[in-house]
Write a protein that holds these residues in place. Structure first.
Motif: not given
Length: 834
Positions: A742-743, A765, A768
């Motif tokens: 997510f990053y 993202k 998050y």
């Protein structure tokens, strides 16, 4: 608060209080210095520098108790010489000057301008002061005083010149000729004067006498001008009142000494009623009365000829006087009654002895008679206060009231017992005699079916039940006045005590005795139960439990009138006896306990009952047992006697704690590799032991654990009850899945302000962002120089020292903190393109 200029010497005085002797004083002067004293002589302290100092005192007594006082401020200042500016140094009378504070020192607390012979007034906090010179002309010095922490400094040296003329008039009214008023000028620096008298007359003289034709008020003005100054004229104005003061007084020629009369001065002329003045009434036998009222009420309190004087005053202080006379007459009522202590009804004789300066024309008595010396029959419903109202030939009236005392012979039935008695009781009756008026009483008793009596103290025996009315009538021998008293006696039967108890035979121990009271009573009674000659109970139908053996029960029934009866019975309780003894009263589920039957008496057989769904255990002693369910469990020992057929049950409570280990695995935290979160759902426990495998353990309620790798893991939870140490364990297998990505760390960005990819930063993202915090963010150029160090929350904008960085490759070092995880570090290159 103490204040002044530096150096400032301050004296301190101790006002502390303590039950025990104070042995040490410590002064915190607030300037960094401390004074330690061993006596209450606190002495002086010098504050050498300007400032604000907060002082406190700490004391200690001989028992070691310490207390600190509330503080107070010492403010120390220094002289700050003020500077100021004046907008104009020369003005005409009535014009305004503006003075400004130009010192510029922010420490100044206040400043004040002194000029115009002390009349200069302004706000001490404002840096601008405005003032009009309206009282005098000439040259006035100006000085300014500044204050800093109670320290004052003054600056002077400037002058203000006020030009022009000041108009001022004086006048005087002659009460002998009130229409002629003398005027003279008190103006200053005037070259030209002009009078205007408000009646179309004018003058330019310095002083004169002016005649006003009509009564009334006139607005007189004086204009003064100094033509050489170039300033406009000033004017003084006053209102002149032309009055012709005249007193006019009206009172009756004849008056009564006990009545109020109007003293009338309404026709007086030109009286000044301002501020409670104008009318002065000089009254006989009374101090003068001064007010602003043209009528007052007055009572001439003595007889004979008397005078009233009125002095009136106008607004100019001129006065006039008038005196009027009147003759006052008196009437004095008085009467006598032939007796002042009577027994009703009675005939009363009234004799008038009133006096009057004139002829009395009428007598009005409160009981309706118009006669001078009436006779009146007083009855029970009549008032004992008598009023006589007199009227004389002048219409003067007065009245007088008198009262007499009324007595009534009194006696009361007295007796040696209560008004409730039992059949067969004798009562001694007594009647109280009455001797207040010097006489005595005749008595007449009526006892109903028991006859009558004229004795003062008869005696009666009551041999029947029922309610009997006793009547006493009495009369006074001297006056034949009388009265009576009545009382009722209730005669009841003597109660009979009877009770029973419904129990099977034989009387097996234990047994609850429910006694049934069947006593025969009349009227209210009291019940007293005695169990074995010592335990008492006052209920009508009590319940009681006896031990084995013989027992006596006694019931006593007592009437509220004192008569009583009692009955006694005996009961014997038989049967087996015994007790349970347990090695433990708290057992864990599945733990074995030992139970024994002890102190057995008259027991042929016995049986155990554990009330847990298990088997019965007859004639086993001791017995061992395990409980498979939790909660409060009753253990019963049933004892039997074949000789008597009686049975006895003893029981105890055993606590089996409900301890159940359980937990939930929360696998939604997929943003952190190896992260596992657990929710404890155990019951009946206060201590917990977690085993996560990999040699890791925890005693937290809801732990979070980071595994080194993802995949399937075995987790064990043991729940423990702190009081009983009972335990329960459960093992579950969990599956740790791989985390989502997510990053990211971009390797190129274009800082050209087109709104697209203008910053180099960690790409996260949506939803998050709350899980990541950037700890370190550094960017270096090809020579290793640090050109960005996490200065902008948005990231690096591609500039260094406010200049666009060249298009080339740069090295970065980024450390991020992920919620609940270990920090992640990324190193790499990023390229700028434009």
């Amino acid at each position: 608060m103490k204040e002044g200029c530096a150096p400032l010497t301050v004296s301190f005085r101790d006002e502390s209080e303590s039950k025990d002797k104070i042995i040490r004083w410590t002064i915190l002067y607030g300037d960094g210095e401390v004074g330690n004293k061993t006596t209450d002589d606190l002495g002086n302290h010098v504050y050498s520098k300007p400032g604000e100092y907060y002082v406190k005192l700490v004391i200690e007594n001989m028992k070691g108790c310490v207390d600190t006082s509330e503080g107070f401020w010492i403010v120390v200042g220094e002289k700050i010489i003020p500077t100021f500016s004046i907008d104009t140094a020369t003005i005409c009378i009535g014009e305004e000057v503006t003075i400004r504070n130009t010192t510029g020192d922010k420490r100044i607390d206040s400043w004040h301008v002194v000029s115009d012979n002390g009349r200069f007034s302004h706000c001490w906090k404002s840096d601008v002061a405005k003032h009009k010179f309206v009282n005098d002309v000439g040259t006035f010095p100006v000085s300014v005083i500044s204050e800093y922490n109670g320290c004052f400094a003054q600056s002077s040296g400037q002058m203000i010149t006020v030009k022009g003329a000041v108009a001022s008039m004086k006048y005087m009214v002659n009460c002998a000729t009130p229409h002629d008023v003398m005027f003279w000028s008190k103006s200053k620096n005037a070259s030209d004067l002009k009078w205007n008298f408000g009646d179309n007359a004018t003058s330019t003289l310095d002083s004169l006498t002016h005649h006003f034709v009509d009564r009334g008020s006139y607005k007189v003005s004086l204009s003064a001008e100094d033509k050489s100054s170039g300033c406009p004229a000033t004017t003084d104005t006053k209102t002149i009142y032309i009055k012709e003061i005249k007193a006019n007084l009206s009172i009756p020629e004849k008056t009564c000494d006990n009545q109020l009369y109007v003293i009338d001065a309404t026709l007086s002329q030109d009286v000044d009623r301002d501020c409670n003045k104008g009318f002065l009434y000089i009254l006989p036998s009374h101090r003068p009365r001064k007010n602003n009222k043209d009528t007052i009420m007055y009572q001439f309190g003595r007889t004979g000829y008397q005078e009233v004087t009125l002095i009136v005053e106008d607004i100019n202080g001129c006065k006039d006087t008038m005196t009027k006379g009147t003759t006052s007459y008196s009437i004095t009522p008085e009467f006598f009654i032939n007796d002042d202590l009577v027994c009703l009804p009675v005939d009363l004789k009234f004799r008038d002895s009133s006096r009057s300066d004139t002829t009395i024309l009428s007598w009005d008595w409160s009981f309706g008679s118009k006669e001078k010396n009436p006779t009146y029959t007083l009855r029970k419903t009549d008032s004992t206060i008598f009023n006589l109202k007199l009227t004389d030939a002048l219409g003067c009236m007065d009245s007088i009231s008198k009262s007499i005392r009324v007595y009534k012979p009194f006696s009361k039935i007295r007796y040696n017992k209560g008004t409730g008695i039992c059949v067969g009781d004798s009562v001694q009756f007594n009647a109280q005699d009455y001797m207040t008026s010097g006489s005595s009483l005749n008595f007449d008793w009526d006892f109903g079916i028991y006859g009558k009596s004229k004795l003062q103290n008869p005696k009666i025996k009551f041999d029947q039940t029922g309610t009997f009315k006793i009547i006493l009538n009495y009369t006074e021998k001297s006056s034949n006045c009388g009265g009576g008293d009545t009382i009722e006696f209730v005669v009841v039967k003597i109660p009979e005590a009877i009770f029973d108890v419904a129990l099977p035979s034989p009387l097996c121990y234990p047994q609850i005795f429910e006694f049934k009271n069947q006593s025969l009573v009349e009227g209210p009674v009291f019940y007293t139960w005695e169990f074995d000659n010592k335990i008492n109970n006052n209920l009508k139908d009590p319940t009681f439990a006896f031990g084995k053996g013989k027992h006596k029960v006694k019931l006593s029934v007592r009437s509220i009138y004192g008569c009583s009866k009692a009955v006694e019975k005996e009961y014997t309780l038989i049967g087996p006896e015994g007790k349970i003894r347990a090695d433990k009263l708290t057992l864990c589920k599945g733990e074995e306990g030992t139970f024994s039957a002890i102190d057995l008496v008259d027991v042929n057989e016995f049986e155990w009952e554990f009330n847990d769904g298990g088997n019965h255990f007859p004639n086993t002693n001791p017995v061992k047992y395990k409980f498979d369910s939790s909660g409060q469990r009753r253990v019963e020992l049933i004892l039997k006697s074949s000789d008597t057929g009686c049975e006895f049950i003893d029981s105890i409570l055993v606590n089996v704690p409900d301890v159940q280990a359980d937990f939930l695995f929360i696998d939604s935290l997929t943003y952190c590799p190896g992260l596992a979160k657990f929710q404890n759902t155990s019951r009946g426990a206060q201590q917990f032991e977690w085993n996560f495998g990999e040699g890791n353990q925890s005693k937290e309620l809801n732990p979070i654990h980071n595994y080194q790798q993802t995949g399937k893991k075995s987790v064990q939870l043991t729940a423990i009850d702190s009081a009983s140490k009972c335990r329960s364990s459960i093992t579950k297998e969990i599956d740790l899945k791989d985390v989502i990505e997510f990053y990211k760390f971009p390797n190129v960005f274009s800082p050209n302000n087109d709104g697209v990819n203008d910053f180099f930063r960690v790409a996260i993202k949506p939803n998050y962002e709350e899980y990541i915090e950037v700890i370190n963010f550094k960017v270096y150029n090809r020579w290793g120089r640090l050109i960005y160090n996490n200065e902008n929350p948005k990231g690096w904008d591609g500039r260094y020292n406010d200049v666009d960085a060249p298009v080339e490759v740069y090295a970065y070092f980024i450390e991020i903190k992920i919620k609940d995880c270990k920090n992640q570090i990324s190193k790499g290159n990023v390229t700028i393109i434009r």
